[in-house]
Structure formats: C-alpha cells, structure tokens
Motif scaffolding. Structure first.
Motif, PDB file in Angstrom:
ATOM      1  N   ILE A  39       0.744  -0.987   0.176  1.00 39.93           N
ATOM      2  CA  ILE A  39      -0.078  -0.190  -0.160  1.00 39.93           C
ATOM      3  C   ILE A  39       0.834   0.787  -0.126  1.00 39.93           C
ATOM      4  O   ILE A  39       0.349   2.420  -0.882  1.00 39.93           O
ATOM      5  N   ILE A  40       2.005   0.996   0.656  1.00 38.35           N
ATOM      6  CA  ILE A  40       2.665   2.147   0.466  1.00 38.35           C
ATOM      7  C   ILE A  40       3.154   2.756  -0.359  1.00 38.35           C
ATOM      8  O   ILE A  40       3.436   3.978  -0.503  1.00 38.35           O
ATOM      9  N   SER A  41       3.931   1.490  -1.084  1.00 41.94           N
ATOM     10  CA  SER A  41       4.882   2.089  -2.227  1.00 41.94           C
ATOM     11  C   SER A  41       3.301   2.035  -3.589  1.00 41.94           C
ATOM     12  O   SER A  41       4.316   3.028  -4.403  1.00 41.94           O
ATOM     13  N   ALA A  42       2.600   2.054  -3.462  1.00 46.33           N
ATOM     14  CA  ALA A  42       1.540   2.391  -4.143  1.00 46.33           C
ATOM     15  C   ALA A  42       0.747   3.489  -4.209  1.00 46.33           C
ATOM     16  O   ALA A  42       0.442   4.270  -5.332  1.00 46.33           O
ATOM     17  N   TYR A  43       1.026   3.698  -3.107  1.00 43.21           N
ATOM     18  CA  TYR A  43       0.466   5.519  -2.965  1.00 43.21           C
ATOM     19  C   TYR A  43       1.551   6.696  -2.757  1.00 43.21           C
ATOM     20  O   TYR A  43       0.916   7.586  -2.768  1.00 43.21           O
ATOM     21  N   TYR A  44       2.664   5.890  -2.226  1.00 40.91           N
ATOM     22  CA  TYR A  44       3.745   7.339  -2.480  1.00 40.91           C
ATOM     23  C   TYR A  44       5.438   6.544  -3.913  1.00 40.91           C
ATOM     24  O   TYR A  44       5.934   6.421  -3.001  1.00 40.91           O
ATOM     25  N   PRO A  45       4.648   6.685  -4.320  1.00 44.61           N
ATOM     26  CA  PRO A  45       5.415   5.962  -5.340  1.00 44.61           C
ATOM     27  C   PRO A  45       7.003   6.283  -5.472  1.00 44.61           C
ATOM     28  O   PRO A  45       7.903   6.332  -5.740  1.00 44.61           O
ATOM     29  N   ARG A  46       7.030   7.895  -4.885  1.00 48.29           N
ATOM     30  CA  ARG A  46       8.137   8.506  -6.313  1.00 48.29           C
ATOM     31  C   ARG A  46       9.334   8.738  -4.500  1.00 48.29           C
ATOM     32  O   ARG A  46      10.220   8.032  -4.459  1.00 48.29           O
ATOM     33  N   TYR A  47       8.419   8.331  -3.153  1.00 53.49           N
ATOM     34  CA  TYR A  47       9.069   8.542  -1.730  1.00 53.49           C
ATOM     35  C   TYR A  47      10.112   6.930  -1.412  1.00 53.49           C
ATOM     36  O   TYR A  47      11.102   6.674  -1.213  1.00 53.49           O
ATOM     37  N   PHE A  48       9.021   6.670  -1.330  1.00 54.24           N
ATOM     38  CA  PHE A  48       8.813   5.052  -0.680  1.00 54.24           C
ATOM     39  C   PHE A  48       9.298   3.990  -1.656  1.00 54.24           C
ATOM     40  O   PHE A  48       9.687   2.809  -1.174  1.00 54.24           O
ATOM     41  N   SER A  49       8.694   3.050  -2.985  1.00 56.92           N
ATOM     42  CA  SER A  49       8.260   2.792  -4.136  1.00 56.92           C
ATOM     43  C   SER A  49      10.454   2.298  -3.671  1.00 56.92           C
ATOM     44  O   SER A  49       9.768   0.876  -4.004  1.00 56.92           O
ATOM     45  N   LYS A  50      10.799   2.906  -4.669  1.00 53.47           N
ATOM     46  CA  LYS A  50      12.120   2.232  -5.187  1.00 53.47           C
ATOM     47  C   LYS A  50      13.516   2.196  -3.873  1.00 53.47           C
ATOM     48  O   LYS A  50      13.540   0.452  -3.838  1.00 53.47           O
ATOM     49  N   ILE A  51      13.088   2.352  -2.502  1.00 54.53           N
ATOM     50  CA  ILE A  51      13.676   2.217  -1.894  1.00 54.53           C
ATOM     51  C   ILE A  51      12.957   1.177  -0.777  1.00 54.53           C
ATOM     52  O   ILE A  51      13.738  -0.153  -1.089  1.00 54.53           O
ATOM     53  N   ILE A  52      11.754   0.940  -0.507  1.00 53.11           N
ATOM     54  CA  ILE A  52      11.004  -0.680  -0.336  1.00 53.11           C
ATOM     55  C   ILE A  52      11.359  -2.201  -1.334  1.00 53.11           C
ATOM     56  O   ILE A  52      11.714  -2.522  -0.969  1.00 53.11           O
ATOM     57  N   PHE A  53      11.597  -1.294  -2.276  1.00 50.90           N
ATOM     58  CA  PHE A  53      11.392  -2.460  -3.561  1.00 50.90           C
ATOM     59  C   PHE A  53      13.056  -3.028  -4.106  1.00 50.90           C
ATOM     60  O   PHE A  53      13.719  -4.024  -4.049  1.00 50.90           O
ATOM     61  N   TYR A  54      14.125  -1.868  -4.035  1.00 51.29           N
ATOM     62  CA  TYR A  54      15.407  -2.063  -3.787  1.00 51.29           C
ATOM     63  C   TYR A  54      16.090  -3.615  -2.422  1.00 51.29           C
ATOM     64  O   TYR A  54      16.037  -4.304  -3.048  1.00 51.29           O
ATOM     65  N   PHE A  55      15.024  -2.303  -1.715  1.00 46.69           N
ATOM     66  CA  PHE A  55      15.696  -3.999   0.410  1.00 46.69           C
ATOM     67  C   PHE A  55      14.801  -5.147  -0.234  1.00 46.69           C
ATOM     68  O   PHE A  55      15.374  -6.455  -0.282  1.00 46.69           O
ATOM     69  N   LEU A  56      13.278  -4.788  -0.954  1.00 49.40           N
ATOM     70  CA  LEU A  56      12.512  -6.487  -1.220  1.00 49.40           C
ATOM     71  C   LEU A  56      13.048  -7.223  -2.082  1.00 49.40           C
ATOM     72  O   LEU A  56      13.308  -8.269  -1.561  1.00 49.40           O
ATOM     73  N   ASN A  57      13.722  -6.906  -3.012  1.00 50.53           N
ATOM     74  CA  ASN A  57      14.872  -7.117  -4.148  1.00 50.53           C
ATOM     75  C   ASN A  57      16.120  -7.790  -3.444  1.00 50.53           C
ATOM     76  O   ASN A  57      16.663  -9.238  -4.008  1.00 50.53           O
ATOM     77  N   ILE A  58      16.675  -7.527  -2.516  1.00 44.92           N
ATOM     78  CA  ILE A  58      18.367  -8.132  -2.514  1.00 44.92           C
ATOM     79  C   ILE A  58      17.453  -9.234  -1.124  1.00 44.92           C
ATOM     80  O   ILE A  58      18.102 -10.303  -1.406  1.00 44.92           O
ATOM     81  N   ILE A  59      16.235  -9.086  -0.239  1.00 42.28           N
ATOM     82  CA  ILE A  59      16.126 -10.097   0.173  1.00 42.28           C
ATOM     83  C   ILE A  59      15.885 -11.242  -0.205  1.00 42.28           C
ATOM     84  O   ILE A  59      16.268 -12.488  -0.352  1.00 42.28           O
ATOM     85  N   ASP A  60      14.270 -11.266  -1.762  1.00 43.07           N
ATOM     86  CA  ASP A  60      14.417 -11.709  -2.700  1.00 43.07           C
ATOM     87  C   ASP A  60      15.707 -12.452  -3.230  1.00 43.07           C
ATOM     88  O   ASP A  60      15.149 -13.767  -3.640  1.00 43.07           O
ATOM     89  N   SER A  61      16.927 -11.884  -4.104  1.00 40.35           N
ATOM     90  CA  SER A  61      18.022 -12.265  -4.089  1.00 40.35           C
ATOM     91  C   SER A  61      18.538 -13.727  -3.841  1.00 40.35           C
ATOM     92  O   SER A  61      19.321 -13.740  -4.347  1.00 40.35           O
ATOM     93  N   ILE A  62      18.416 -13.405  -2.865  1.00 41.95           N
ATOM     94  CA  ILE A  62      19.048 -14.431  -1.271  1.00 41.95           C
ATOM     95  C   ILE A  62      18.414 -15.549  -2.110  1.00 41.95           C
ATOM     96  O   ILE A  62      17.377 -15.589  -1.356  1.00 41.95           O
TER      97      ILE A  62
END
Lengths: 297, 307
Positions: A116-139
């Motif tokens: 919800i946060i990344s959909a509603y505030y794409p400019r500030y949170f989306s990238k940070i959250i998804f970089y972080f989550l991609n790191i988790i996902d890549s292990i």
C-alpha cells in the motif's frame, strides 16, 4: 465444453461481480474443496495434539509392536520403536503449525503494508522498499536459512520469521499492482468525494472489498511453503530432533528401513507431506482462479 | 441573493508528454451559482464541462483560479480541511457504472453514505434506505444485488439516491439523465426539481441535452473549447441567443467545417457561420472575444454578438 461455457460467461460479465457459482469451474471447486479438507485436518490434528487428547501417547515405546504394517489397529502402521505412525503424524503438526502461521502473518501483514505504501507514495517509498525487498528476494532461501542455522543455531520460530520476511517481496508486489490498479478507478474518487477518510477508503474499499482474495491466496501458498521448509529442515536433521515427531524427521528416520521392505515408515509421512502441500497449493490456485477478474480470450 | 458557489478565472490545461498543450479544458471560467438556483452548463462533448464540475469539487487541481464555496476558498484548503465540507457538495457522476465499488451490495453502498453523516441505526436506517429507493423509483429487491450486476440506468438512479441521502446544499449533476429512458428521465427531472424546492439546493446541471437544460435551469452557460461563450438567464438565451454557437445549438444544422484547436483568435471561428457571412474578418482570427454584458445578465463572447 463446460469449461468453455464458463470462460464465455466470464467475458460477458467482465469487471462485474458475479456469484461464485457462476465463476467457478468444476476444477476450481474440486481443488478448493480438497484444499479446505487439508486445512480442516491440519486444524483438527493441531487441536488434538495441543490439547493432548490422544488415545495413546505417540511417544510411548513398545518394543513388542515394532514394524507393524498398516492395519485397522494402527492405520499407518508402527515404526522401529513400536510407536503409532498416525499418532506421530498428528503430533507432528505441532512442529510447523504455529511457526507456519507466524511466517504467514509476517509475510501478509508487512506485504500488505509495504504494498500500500509503495502504491500510494511511489516517488519516495516505492524505490527504497523495492530495492530492499529485491535484495531479500535475490538470496536463495534455503541456503540463507542453513547459513543462519549454522551461525546462530536458532529455534524454529526464528527460522520461520526469516521465511516470513523473505516472502514479503512477493506479497507486496502483488498488493502494489492491485492497489495501483484500483486507486485510479472512479469509485475511489467517488468515495473521496462522498467524504470518506483515506484510511477508510484504503482499508475498506481497497483492502477488504477488493484485495482480500490476494491475501488469502498468498497466505495459503505461504503456509504450504513454510511446511515444506520445516519438513526439509527436519529431514536434514536440523529442525525438530528425534523423540519429538515431525513429518520431516519421520521420513528421515524411516528411510533407513526402506530397503528392508518396511516402506511405510518413510513413505506414509512423505505422502502426507505431499498431500498437504498439494492441497494448500491447489487451494491457493483454485481461489486465484475463482477470484481473478482476468479475462481469458 | 446568497451565492453558494463562485469561481474566478479557472484555468486547466491538459498536456501531453512533450509539454504541448493538448486540451484547454478550462479557459478563464468564472461562474456563480445562487442559493436554490440551477445553472445549466451546455456544450459539445470534450469541451470541458465535466472538468469544471470536478474542479469545483477539488477532485482535480486547477492550474490557476479560485473556487469559493459559501465563503470558503476551496483552492487554498487542503484535503483534510475540505473533507468536513464535502457533505455540502456532491456529484452525480457521468459514468455511474464505475462510480460504485462493484464488490459491494446496493444496500451497503447506501448504508455507507447514509451513516456517514447521520447516526441512524437498524430500523430507522432501513426505512431511510427504502425511502431513498422509492424516491428514485427502484425496487427494494435491488438492495441485495451486487452493484456490478445492476444495469446502467439502475446504477444511475442509485447514484442519485446516494447523493440525495446526504442532503447536500449543492449538487453537480454531470449528465444525470444519460443512459435513462424517457419516462425515468422525467421522473428524475421532477425529483431534482422537488429536492431543489424542498431543500433549497443549488444545482450545476451539466448536459448536452438542451431540452432538459431548458426545463431545469434558471441560468444557462454555453461552453465551447473550454471557454464560456454565452451566459444568460434561460428565457433570454432561448429567445435571443447572441453567439453564433448558441444559435447553432438551438437550431443545429450539419456543419461542413472540421473543428480544430487554435492558438489565437476566436475558438469558434472554424465552424462559425457569421464569420462566413462577414467574409472572414481579420478580428476573428486575431483577437479573442471577451465575455461582455450585452443586456442585463446576458453575456456573450463574440465580436459580432449584436448583429
């Protein structure tokens, strides 16, 4: 032919809410029914094992009843110490039930929140959250867990917390795409214009009314996945240790007697694992197919 | 007379990705709607009528200009402060089928709006909802249906019921009669007139159906390409239209001219018959006509309005 009829029906009523009976094909109903059966017996097993209402103690060793093949008295037979395999399977649900629910709760709650946060505030949170989550996902998950076990020797609860955290990315990306699609719809604008608060719009109209299916599906899949991880860890001998039963260590212990002709010792727990995980996956799959509004042409 | 809604110099342009102006949806729109009166907003499709309505509700931000509602400057307030005021201005959406959550039942949708601003419970709530349904001529059975399964006309009426449930002081009716058949159209028109009479509601009636605009409105504003080209009381504008576009609307004949978007000059010059008759005067393609008062309360934006 029947399937085609339903597909055609779906095209005609694109985007509309249709009663379940019209949307579900026979295949979906069967898989959801099977999945619900699995959920039911898991729950019953868990309740029995927690309240300790066994007919006979599953830990009790009876040397006189070693290696009894399945019969009416012992429907799944007995193992190398004369313990009833069925009762041990019932007891084994304790090993993954609460940890699995913890992992599912973590993944759905935080997945929902981040989505919800990344959909509603794409400019500030989306990238940070998804970089972080991609790191988790890549292990790779299992290797990650094994490393943690080797380093810290944690309990199953902590391991399942890690499993939950590592499934956040998947859930949140589903939720994000769903919310992004929904928030552009005119009915959200109409709600805003009506004077509903933003929290009300998000949690009632977007989450509860429109995306709960995504969460249910992800929860069932997540539960299946955490059972799989618990059983594989127990099989490898790092999860639950021997006198206490777990589906994984039952398979592991039984495999030594497999080539002596006592196949039920490992095969039956393995089949139970197979049926359970298949049931949960089919439940998720069937719900997905029933709830999805995608139109296949 | 109290003014409920007033706008001053509203501008809203829509741009494409390269930053070129594509649509001038609002070009210096100034309107005022007195209490208990109806302003009819007429114009061809795509001329910015709906955009005006949405700007009035602050559903989209104007590029510049101000909107006053009962003395509150809506354009300077943020959403948090506007929300308590939203009870007072409501919109009947043009596309009702997408203005409801299709996963709700009709009863829940009405319940949500009724309970938002009143403390009705159980039986009173149900009676209120039944009353609303009978007002818009819908059957009680509809209440248990999912909104996605209702037809366009039923949803339209449900939308009107939702707006009426809040008792707003100002209603923007964005083509409320499209999708409805003749008999229901007249019922809805009567309902709107009745509500206006009972609750002294102000209405902004957006439509391209002149027949109904003439029936409902006290004042009529004619829009063309985002500009108001004529504004006058109903009786005046129907009997003595000044702008050639209004004349064309009142007495439509097929226009031979392809309508384009212009940077300068009169917005209507390509379809204008007066321009033809006058022999293409330069003033029409160079200078944009201003909205001037020709009689009392009768405004028009045309260089040759009086002829």
């Amino acid at each position: 032919m029947k399937r085609f009829y339903y597909e055609k029906e779906r095209i005609n009523i694109e985007g509309f809410h249709v009663p379940l009976s019209k949307r579900a094909s026979v295949r979906d109903v069967v898989s959801v029914g099977f999945g619900l059966f699995v959920v039911f017996y898991l729950f019953v097993f868990f309740v029995i094992s927690v309240t300790n209402t066994f007919i006979k103690d599953p830990m009790q060793v009876e040397i006189s009843k070693m290696f009894l093949s399945p019969s009416f008295e012992h429907i799944f037979g007995t193992d190398f110490l004369g313990r009833d395999i069925f009762l041990r399977i019932v007891k084994g649900t304790e090993a993954f039930f609460i940890p699995g629910i913890i992992s599912v709760t973590i993944s759905t709650t935080f997945g929902l929140l981040f989505g919800i946060i990344s959909a509603y505030y794409p400019r500030y949170f989306s990238k940070i959250i998804f970089y972080f989550l991609n790191i988790i996902d890549s292990i790779p998950r299992l290797i990650f867990i094994l490393i943690i076990i080797v380093l810290f020797n944690p309990s199953i609860y902590l391991i399942m917390t890690f499993v939950g955290i590592s499934s956040i990315p998947k859930v949140s990306s589903y939720i994000k795409s769903k919310v992004e699609l929904l928030k552009k719809q005119q009915f959200i604008e109409a709600c805003k214009e009506l004077g509903l608060s933003q929290v009300n719009i998000i949690f009632k109209h977007i989450v509860w009314l429109s995306s709960k299916s995504v969460l249910i599906i992800q929860a069932t899949l997540g539960m299946g996945e955490s059972i799989l991880i618990e059983t594989s860890l127990s099989y490898l001998g790092i999860g639950v240790q021997e006198p206490i039963p777990s589906w994984g260590n039952m398979v592991s212990m039984g495999k030594d007697f497999f080539f002596q002709g006592k196949i039920w010792l490992s095969t039956i727990p393995a089949l139970v694992i197979l049926v359970t995980i298949m049931g949960l996956y089919l439940l998720g799959d069937g719900l997905n197919s029933i709830y999805s509004e995608k139109v296949s042409r | 007379m109290d003014t409920v809604v007033e706008t001053q110099g509203l501008y809203k342009y829509f741009y494409n990705k390269k930053g070129h102006t594509v649509i001038k949806a609002c070009d210096d729109i100034s309107l005022s709607i007195p209490k208990g009166k109806t302003l009819g907003l007429v114009g061809e499709s795509g001329c910015g009528k709906t955009t005006v309505g949405r700007i009035l509700l602050r559903l989209i931000e104007p590029d510049s200009g101000t909107v006053f509602f009962n003395g509150h400057n809506l354009t300077e307030m943020n959403e948090k402060h506007i929300r308590p005021l939203r009870k007072n201005f409501q919109m009947i959406f043009q596309d009702s089928s997408s203005s409801f959550n299709p996963r709700m039942r009709a009863y829940d949708a009405l319940k949500e709006s009724v309970q938002l601003y009143s403390d009705l419970r159980a039986k009173e709530l149900r009676d209120e909802i039944y009353h609303l349904m009978s007002r818009v001529n819908l059957h009680k059975e509809m209440l248990s249906h999912f909104l996605g399964s209702l037809s366009g006309g039923e949803l339209k009426r449900l939308d009107i019921a939702r707006v009426l449930s809040i008792h707003p002081a100002f209603i923007i009716a964005d083509e409320p009669l499209s999708l409805l058949d003749m008999s229901i159209q007249s019922q809805i028109v009567n309902l709107l007139l009745e509500v206006q009479k009972e609750e002294n509601t102000s209405l902004l009636f957006i439509s391209h159906d002149l027949r109904i605009v003439r029936m409902l409105s006290h004042t009529v504003a004619v829009m063309y390409r985002g500009k108001i080209v004529e504004l006058a009381p109903k009786s005046v504008i129907t009997e003595n239209p000044l702008h050639p576009y209004t004349k064309h609307l009142w007495n439509p004949k097929i226009s031979d001219f392809y309508v384009q978007f212009f940077e300068s000059g009169c917005v209507y010059k390509n379809s204008c018959r007066v321009l033809h008759r006058k022999g293409f005067p330069l003033i029409c393609s160079e200078k944009q006509p201003e909205l001037l008062e020709y009689e009392k309360g009768h405004y028009a934006a045309c260089h040759f309005a009086q002829e």
